[in-house]
Design a protein around this motif. Sequence first.
Motif, PDB file in Angstrom:
ATOM      1  N   SER A 204      75.373 136.296  68.642  1.00 15.06           N
ATOM      2  CA  SER A 204      74.918 136.651  69.982  1.00 15.06           C
ATOM      3  C   SER A 204      74.679 138.155  70.093  1.00 15.06           C
ATOM      4  O   SER A 204      73.646 138.597  70.623  1.00 15.06           O
ATOM      5  N   LEU A 205      75.612 138.957  69.589  1.00 17.98           N
ATOM      6  CA  LEU A 205      75.462 140.410  69.664  1.00 17.98           C
ATOM      7  C   LEU A 205      74.251 140.894  68.872  1.00 17.98           C
ATOM      8  O   LEU A 205      73.479 141.740  69.336  1.00 17.98           O
ATOM      9  N   PHE A 206      74.101 140.362  67.651  1.00 13.62           N
ATOM     10  CA  PHE A 206      72.990 140.808  66.808  1.00 13.62           C
ATOM     11  C   PHE A 206      71.647 140.502  67.467  1.00 13.62           C
ATOM     12  O   PHE A 206      70.748 141.353  67.505  1.00 13.62           O
ATOM     13  N   LEU A 207      71.489 139.297  67.995  1.00 13.73           N
ATOM     14  CA  LEU A 207      70.224 138.921  68.614  1.00 13.73           C
ATOM     15  C   LEU A 207      69.949 139.749  69.868  1.00 13.73           C
ATOM     16  O   LEU A 207      68.804 140.113  70.148  1.00 13.73           O
ATOM     17  N   LEU A 208      71.006 140.055  70.635  1.00 16.56           N
ATOM     18  CA  LEU A 208      70.827 140.867  71.836  1.00 16.56           C
ATOM     19  C   LEU A 208      70.343 142.267  71.476  1.00 16.56           C
ATOM     20  O   LEU A 208      69.365 142.768  72.058  1.00 16.56           O
ATOM     21  N   VAL A 209      70.997 142.915  70.522  1.00 13.86           N
ATOM     22  CA  VAL A 209      70.601 144.267  70.142  1.00 13.86           C
ATOM     23  C   VAL A 209      69.217 144.268  69.513  1.00 13.86           C
ATOM     24  O   VAL A 209      68.404 145.166  69.767  1.00 13.86           O
ATOM     25  N   LEU A 210      68.917 143.254  68.689  1.00 19.61           N
ATOM     26  CA  LEU A 210      67.589 143.171  68.083  1.00 19.61           C
ATOM     27  C   LEU A 210      66.514 143.070  69.157  1.00 19.61           C
ATOM     28  O   LEU A 210      65.464 143.725  69.071  1.00 19.61           O
ATOM     29  N   ALA A 211      66.761 142.263  70.189  1.00 24.06           N
ATOM     30  CA  ALA A 211      65.789 142.126  71.276  1.00 24.06           C
ATOM     31  C   ALA A 211      65.610 143.442  72.019  1.00 24.06           C
ATOM     32  O   ALA A 211      64.484 143.835  72.356  1.00 24.06           O
ATOM     33  N   LEU A 212      66.707 144.156  72.267  1.00 25.55           N
ATOM     34  CA  LEU A 212      66.629 145.426  72.987  1.00 25.55           C
ATOM     35  C   LEU A 212      65.890 146.489  72.177  1.00 25.55           C
ATOM     36  O   LEU A 212      65.112 147.275  72.721  1.00 25.55           O
ATOM     37  N   VAL A 213      66.134 146.510  70.873  1.00 26.73           N
ATOM     38  CA  VAL A 213      65.485 147.507  70.016  1.00 26.73           C
ATOM     39  C   VAL A 213      63.995 147.221  69.864  1.00 26.73           C
ATOM     40  O   VAL A 213      63.162 148.133  69.812  1.00 26.73           O
ATOM     41  N   ARG A 214      63.627 145.942  69.790  1.00 28.39           N
ATOM     42  CA  ARG A 214      62.232 145.573  69.554  1.00 28.39           C
ATOM     43  C   ARG A 214      61.428 145.339  70.833  1.00 28.39           C
ATOM     44  O   ARG A 214      60.217 145.153  70.778  1.00 28.39           O
TER      45      ARG A 214
END
Length: 502
Positions: A204-214
Motif C-alpha cells: 500500500s505504501l509503495f503504490l501510494l508514493v509511486l502514484a504521488l511521484v508520477r
Amino acid sequence: MERKWWTLIAVSVATFMLLLDITVVNVALPSIRKDLNASFTDLQWVLDAYALTLAALVLTAGSLADRLGRRKVFAWGLAIFSVASLLCALSPDPTFLNLARAVQGVGGAAMFAVSLALVAQEFAAGRERGVAMGLYGSTIGVAVAVGPLIGGALTDSLGWESIFYLNVPIGALTLMVTFARLRESRDPHATQVDWPGVAAFSGSLFLLVLALVRGNDEGWTSTLILSLLSASAALMVAFVWIEFRVPEPMLPMALFRRRAFTGVQLAAFGVSSSLFALFLYLTLYMQNYLGLTPFGTGLRYLPVTVVSFLFAPIAGLLLSRVPARVLLGTGLAAVGLGLYLMGGIAPGDGWTTLLPGFLIAGAGVGLINPVIADVAVSVVPKQQSGMAAGINDTFRQVGIAVGVAVWGAIFVGRGAAEVRKAAAGTPAASGSHPHELVEAASSGNLDQVLATIPPQFRQSVAKAAREGFLDGFNDVVYLGSLVCFAGAVMAVWLVREREIER
C-alpha cells in the motif's frame, strides 16, 4: 562502566549514524544528481527508497526482535546497514543507488525498531529514563547539527561517495560493542510474525508514493495514477482487516484505543511529514537556487540544528515535571511557526530570510524528539516496548516518505502552473515544458533545458522557471506549517498523563 550506559552508547551511536546519513544525504543530493545524471524524481527516490523500506519493515523488525531477541536483531540491522552503505558508495547509476538505499532501509528498520526498547529495558521509568531519553535526544540533536557540515565538507572535498563510506567503520565498532556489552531480551509471549500484514502494508505504501511521484508526469486523472491510488487504498483496507483477525498482528489496533498512544504517533507523523520531509526542498533552494556549495549549505543549517541540540536535554529534564502533551503541543506549534516564517521568499532574498524560521523550528524539534521517544514506549506494557518503538518509527518514516512525495507533487504542479503563466507567449508555456523547467531549476540543470529553447526566449523562460520554483517552494513550506499546527492540536487533545507510565 555499567551495562545500561554501554547500551545507551551503542543505541545512541547507531542512531547517530542513521540520522547522520539522512542529513548528510540531503546536502549531497545536488552532487549526486550531477555525478549520476539523476532526475528530480531520482532525487526523491534517494530519500523515499530508504524511508519506505524502513517504514514497511520496522514493525516486522520489532516483532522479530520481541521473538528472536532484541540484541540479535539490532546487530543484524547494524551489519546490513553498513554493507548497504558500502554499496551506496559504489553506485554507478541512480537505480543502483536507490536499490542500495532500500537495503539500507532494511538495516535501519532493525535498528530503529529496537533502539528505544533496549534503552527502556535498562533504565527504570521516571526520572532515570527521562535523563536517558534526554541524552538520546541530544544524540539526535548532534547528528542533525553536524550532519550538514560533515556532509558538506565530505562532498566538497572527497565526493558524495564518502558520506556512505563513513558508515562502514562506525557500524563495525558499534557492532563490536553490541556483542560485548548489550544484554539480550525478548518477549516470551511472542509467537509469530504477521507476514500478510507486512505484504499489505508495504504494498500500500509503495503504490501510494509511486502514484504521488508520477502524478504530475502521467496526469492525476490518468488510468495509471487512479489505478495506483485505488490499489493502495484497497491494500490498506486489507491491512486493517488482517490486523483485526490475525493472532499476532504487527500493528495491534487495540493500542489506538489509548488516546496517548494515538496522539504520540500523530505527533511523530506531523513533524516528520513537514520539517524533515521539507529538508529536501530547503536544500534544493539553497544549493540550486541560491548557488551555495554543499559545505555552505551545511553552515546555513547550523542555526536550526544547534538550537535543536540545546533544547533536547532540557526537554529530557522537563519530562518528569511538565505534562507530555504540553511539551508536544508547544514543540509542534514552534515547528509550525518556524516553517511559516520560512515561507514568502521573494526572488531577491538571501538565505537569512530563513534564519528566524530555522531558530524557532530548531527549538521545537529539540522539545518534541525526547518526548516522543519517551512516551512511545511508556504507554504500553514493558513486554511490548519493541513493538511500540517500531510503531513510532513507522509513523516517522511514513511521514517522511509520504511528505517527500506529496510536497514534490505540489511543488512541481504549483511551479509548473506559474511557469505556464509567466512564460506565456513562448514555447516553454506549452506541453510538458513547464514541468521540465521546474524540475530542472530544482535539480540544478536549468541550463541544459534552456539550451532547447530558442535563444530569443531564454532569458524570459529562465526567469519564469525561477519564479515557478519559488512559488512551489513557498506553497509547500506553508502547507507544512499547517500540518504541524494540526499535529499540535491533536497532541494536546489526545495525550493524557494518566496513560503514561511514570
